[in-house]
Design a protein around this motif. Structure first.
Motif, short mmCIF file in Angstrom:
data_model
loop_
_atom_site.label_atom_id
_atom_site.label_comp_id
_atom_site.label_asym_id
_atom_site.label_seq_id
_atom_site.Cartn_x
_atom_site.Cartn_y
_atom_site.Cartn_z
N TYR A 1 0.89 -1.24 0.04
CA TYR A 1 0.03 -0.06 -0.14
C TYR A 1 0.88 1.16 0.10
CZ TYR A 1 -2.96 3.68 1.94
OH TYR A 1 -3.48 5.08 2.14
N ARG A 2 2.05 1.22 0.88
CA ARG A 2 2.67 2.57 0.85
C ARG A 2 3.28 2.77 -0.31
NH1 ARG A 2 6.97 3.08 3.39
NH2 ARG A 2 7.72 1.11 3.75
N HIS A 3 3.53 1.58 -1.17
CA HIS A 3 4.39 1.98 -2.60
C HIS A 3 3.68 1.85 -3.65
CE1 HIS A 3 7.79 0.72 0.14
NE2 HIS A 3 8.71 1.31 -0.62
N HIS A 4 2.25 1.98 -3.52
CA HIS A 4 1.34 2.16 -4.85
C HIS A 4 1.71 3.46 -5.48
CE1 HIS A 4 -2.18 2.20 -7.02
NE2 HIS A 4 -2.29 0.94 -7.00
N PRO A 5 1.56 3.32 -6.80
CA PRO A 5 1.93 4.44 -7.69
C PRO A 5 0.95 5.74 -7.20
CG PRO A 5 1.73 2.64 -8.81
CD PRO A 5 1.42 2.09 -7.71
N TYR A 6 -0.06 5.45 -6.96
CA TYR A 6 -1.05 6.43 -6.64
C TYR A 6 -0.51 7.61 -5.49
CZ TYR A 6 -5.39 5.07 -8.88
OH TYR A 6 -6.33 5.18 -10.04
N HIS A 7 0.40 6.97 -4.86
CA HIS A 7 1.12 7.95 -3.90
C HIS A 7 2.17 8.65 -4.52
CE1 HIS A 7 -0.26 4.55 -0.88
NE2 HIS A 7 -1.23 5.51 -1.21
N GLY A 8 2.35 8.67 -5.60
CA GLY A 8 3.31 9.50 -6.27
C GLY A 8 4.92 8.69 -6.62
N ARG B 1 -0.20 13.52 9.60
CA ARG B 1 -1.49 12.70 8.78
C ARG B 1 -1.89 13.83 7.75
NH1 ARG B 1 -3.02 11.28 13.95
NH2 ARG B 1 -2.56 9.13 14.68
N LEU B 2 -2.20 15.09 8.15
CA LEU B 2 -2.40 16.26 7.19
C LEU B 2 -1.44 16.15 5.82
CD1 LEU B 2 -2.73 19.35 9.36
CD2 LEU B 2 -4.62 18.30 8.26
N HIS B 3 -0.22 15.98 5.96
CA HIS B 3 0.78 16.07 5.04
C HIS B 3 0.61 14.43 4.05
CE1 HIS B 3 2.64 19.84 5.40
NE2 HIS B 3 2.99 19.40 6.76
N ALA B 4 0.05 13.82 4.78
CA ALA B 4 0.13 12.29 4.16
C ALA B 4 -1.12 12.20 3.07
CB ALA B 4 -0.07 11.12 5.23
N ILE B 5 -2.16 12.93 3.79
CA ILE B 5 -3.47 12.99 2.96
C ILE B 5 -3.11 14.02 1.65
CG2 ILE B 5 -5.72 14.03 2.87
CD1 ILE B 5 -5.89 12.91 5.87
N LEU B 6 -2.31 15.48 1.97
CA LEU B 6 -2.01 16.01 0.83
C LEU B 6 -1.13 15.21 -0.18
CD1 LEU B 6 -1.24 19.48 2.83
CD2 LEU B 6 -3.06 19.13 1.07
N ASP B 7 -0.32 14.28 0.27
CA ASP B 7 0.39 13.45 -0.97
C ASP B 7 -0.45 12.77 -1.55
OD1 ASP B 7 2.70 14.68 0.05
OD2 ASP B 7 3.33 12.90 1.42
N LEU B 8 -1.41 12.03 -1.10
CA LEU B 8 -2.56 11.40 -1.55
C LEU B 8 -3.16 12.12 -2.62
CD1 LEU B 8 -4.10 9.27 1.20
CD2 LEU B 8 -2.68 8.53 -0.48
N TYR B 9 -3.64 13.15 -2.15
CA TYR B 9 -4.35 14.14 -3.16
C TYR B 9 -3.46 14.49 -4.48
CZ TYR B 9 -8.61 14.83 -0.65
OH TYR B 9 -9.89 14.56 -0.02
N ARG B 10 -2.21 14.86 -3.93
CA ARG B 10 -1.23 15.25 -5.20
C ARG B 10 -1.09 14.12 -6.10
NH1 ARG B 10 2.02 17.24 -0.61
NH2 ARG B 10 1.55 19.46 -0.53
N SER B 11 -1.06 12.78 -5.61
CA SER B 11 -0.81 11.59 -6.37
C SER B 11 -1.98 11.64 -7.59
CB SER B 11 -0.57 10.12 -5.98
OG SER B 11 -1.71 10.05 -5.02
N VAL B 12 -3.20 12.01 -7.05
CA VAL B 12 -4.22 11.91 -8.01
C VAL B 12 -4.33 13.04 -8.92
CG1 VAL B 12 -6.81 11.70 -8.24
CG2 VAL B 12 -5.76 10.79 -6.18
#
Length: 434
Positions: free
Chosen positions: A17-24, A138-149
């Motif tokens: 999950y951590r290495h999924h391409p959706y995370h950038g 957690r805030l930054h982790a969620i922003l990373d998820l949005y960036r990957s999308v």
């Protein structure tokens, strides 16, 4: 992920999950995911790399936190030892019908993670609780998820979600927290506003973009985060470039350079210099543009990814080469002898982009089509152009549509060819739908 589930190893599921391409391009940090699970980074490392966990209470709790569907698990989510319905292998994960449905499900999942962590206004978590460093992570982790999308799907697909999240982060300033945490929280507000502005720009919502950029800039300055302030001014400059206000774009970029000071990093410097080169070239100052490109390349070679801000993870060799392509396309509009160099730089940029950066790849495919026309290779240009018309449908980006429609200016000298005339007609229809 499927292999980890088959092996009944939740640690490997978490690592997949951590290495999924959706995370950038960069994996989600172990420290961030460890914070979600309530363990240390060292403990998560052992969980991922050690033997499978046997403690059912922990397995159940973590699978619930990560929202792993129960039908893919080999244990009872309630943690009971006697009633779990065992399976020899997980059932196949059903396919999602179509890219739009895929995006909606992904965005809903990110929003659910944010709400579950108590980071969205209106969530069940009391707003009177005290915010800690784990919340900021957690805030930054969620922003990373949005960036990957954003990299893959474009800003039109997620502007509303990101804007809502940015407003929630801003309201968190009123929650109880230690004074020492305030600069980090304000910087998180700035980062959220920057991303909201960027997705608004990509969606063609220019007034909204400017509003978020201004709010983000104020927050970044208040947090004394010069690199983030520079990133927001770079975003403003990209908006000005898109609107063809290149002198104003240069002013924004030069202001960002001037205020970086000792907080400057090579990647941020290279980013700003490459953007400056594009504006100089658009204004016809090719000598200054080439000098800026040379300085950007020098800074790029000095990059140490571990010392760069996390939001600079998108910046790679492809981004630098793309700026070379822009400069040489502008030179080729004045002298077609530069057309082949433009083709070469853009081709190299496309090859250098990672698979998760779909929008940048599509934008540079547009640039390649333009470069082929400028290099007097209309057949090659049409091959790329037809592909671009198809690709543009898969990216929710007004910028991409605008750039595709603007190909009309570079095909003019070949318009007498019937195939080029038909392609120009398709571009005109695309432009009419904007």
């Amino acid at each position: 992920m499927r292999a980890a589930l088959v092996e009944r190893h939740l640690g490997r599921v978490i690592r997949a999950y951590r290495h999924h391409p959706y995370h950038g391009r960069a994996a989600l940090p172990q420290a961030v995911v460890a914070g979600w699970l309530g363990v240390t980074q060292a403990q998560l490392s052992r969980i991922e790399n050690g033997p499978p966990l046997a403690h059912l209470d922990r397995l159940s709790h973590w699978a619930t936190l990560l929202k792993v569907p129960a039908e893919h698990l080999w244990f009872d989510l309630a943690g009971g030892r006697g009633g779990s319905k065992r399976k020899s292998t997980p059932q196949p994960i059903p396919a999602v019908e179509g890219p739009d449905e895929n995006r909606r499900m992904l965005l809903a999942g990110i929003a659910a993670v944010a709400a579950g962590a108590g980071l969205l206004c209106g969530s069940t978590v009391s707003q009177s609780r005290r915010i800690g460093t784990a919340d900021v992570a957690r805030l930054h982790a969620i922003l990373d998820l949005y960036r990957s999308v954003d990299y893959e799907c474009g800003g039109g697909a997620l502007y509303r979600e990101v804007a809502r999240f940015a407003e929630s982060v801003y309201r968190m300033l009123d929650w109880s927290h230690s004074a020492s945490l305030t600069p980090q929280l304000v910087a998180a507000v700035a980062a959220a506003r920057q991303l909201a502005g960027w997705t608004a720009l990509d969606a063609g919502r220019h007034a909204d973009a400017q509003r978020h950029f201004v709010a983000g800039e104020r927050a970044a300055v208040a947090a004394n985060d010069a690199p983030l302030t520079a990133m927001i001014r770079y975003s403003q400059a990209k908006q000005l470039q898109h609107l063809r206000h290149n002198r104003d774009a240069l002013a924004a970029l030069q202001l960002a350079h001037g205020q970086l000071g000792s907080q400057a990093t090579p990647a941020v410097k290279a980013l700003l210099l490459g953007a400056e080169a594009a504006s100089h070239a658009a204004l016809g100052d090719h000598q200054t543009a080439e000098r800026s490109l040379g300085e950007a390349s020098t800074q790029f070679e000095r990059i140490d990814a571990e010392r760069e801000p996390r939001w600079m993870a998108f910046y790679d060799r492809g981004e630098l080469l793309a700026q070379y392509g822009r400069v040489y396309r502008d030179k080729a509009r004045q002298d077609k002898k530069y057309g082949s160099a433009a083709v070469r730089f853009v081709t190299d940029a496309i090859d250098a982009f990672g698979p998760g950066n779909l929008r940048s790849s599509v934008l540079n495919e547009v640039g390649l089509c333009s470069a082929f026309f400028l290099a007097d290779e209309p057949e090659q240009a049409l091959n790329v152009g037809r592909r671009v018309l198809h690709q543009a449908q898969s990216v929710s980006s007004s910028r991409v549509i605008d750039r595709v429609a603007n190909l009309r200016r570079d095909l003019a000298r070949h318009r007498e060819l019937p195939e080029v005339g038909a392609f120009a007609h398709d571009l005109a229809r695309l432009g009419a739908r904007r």
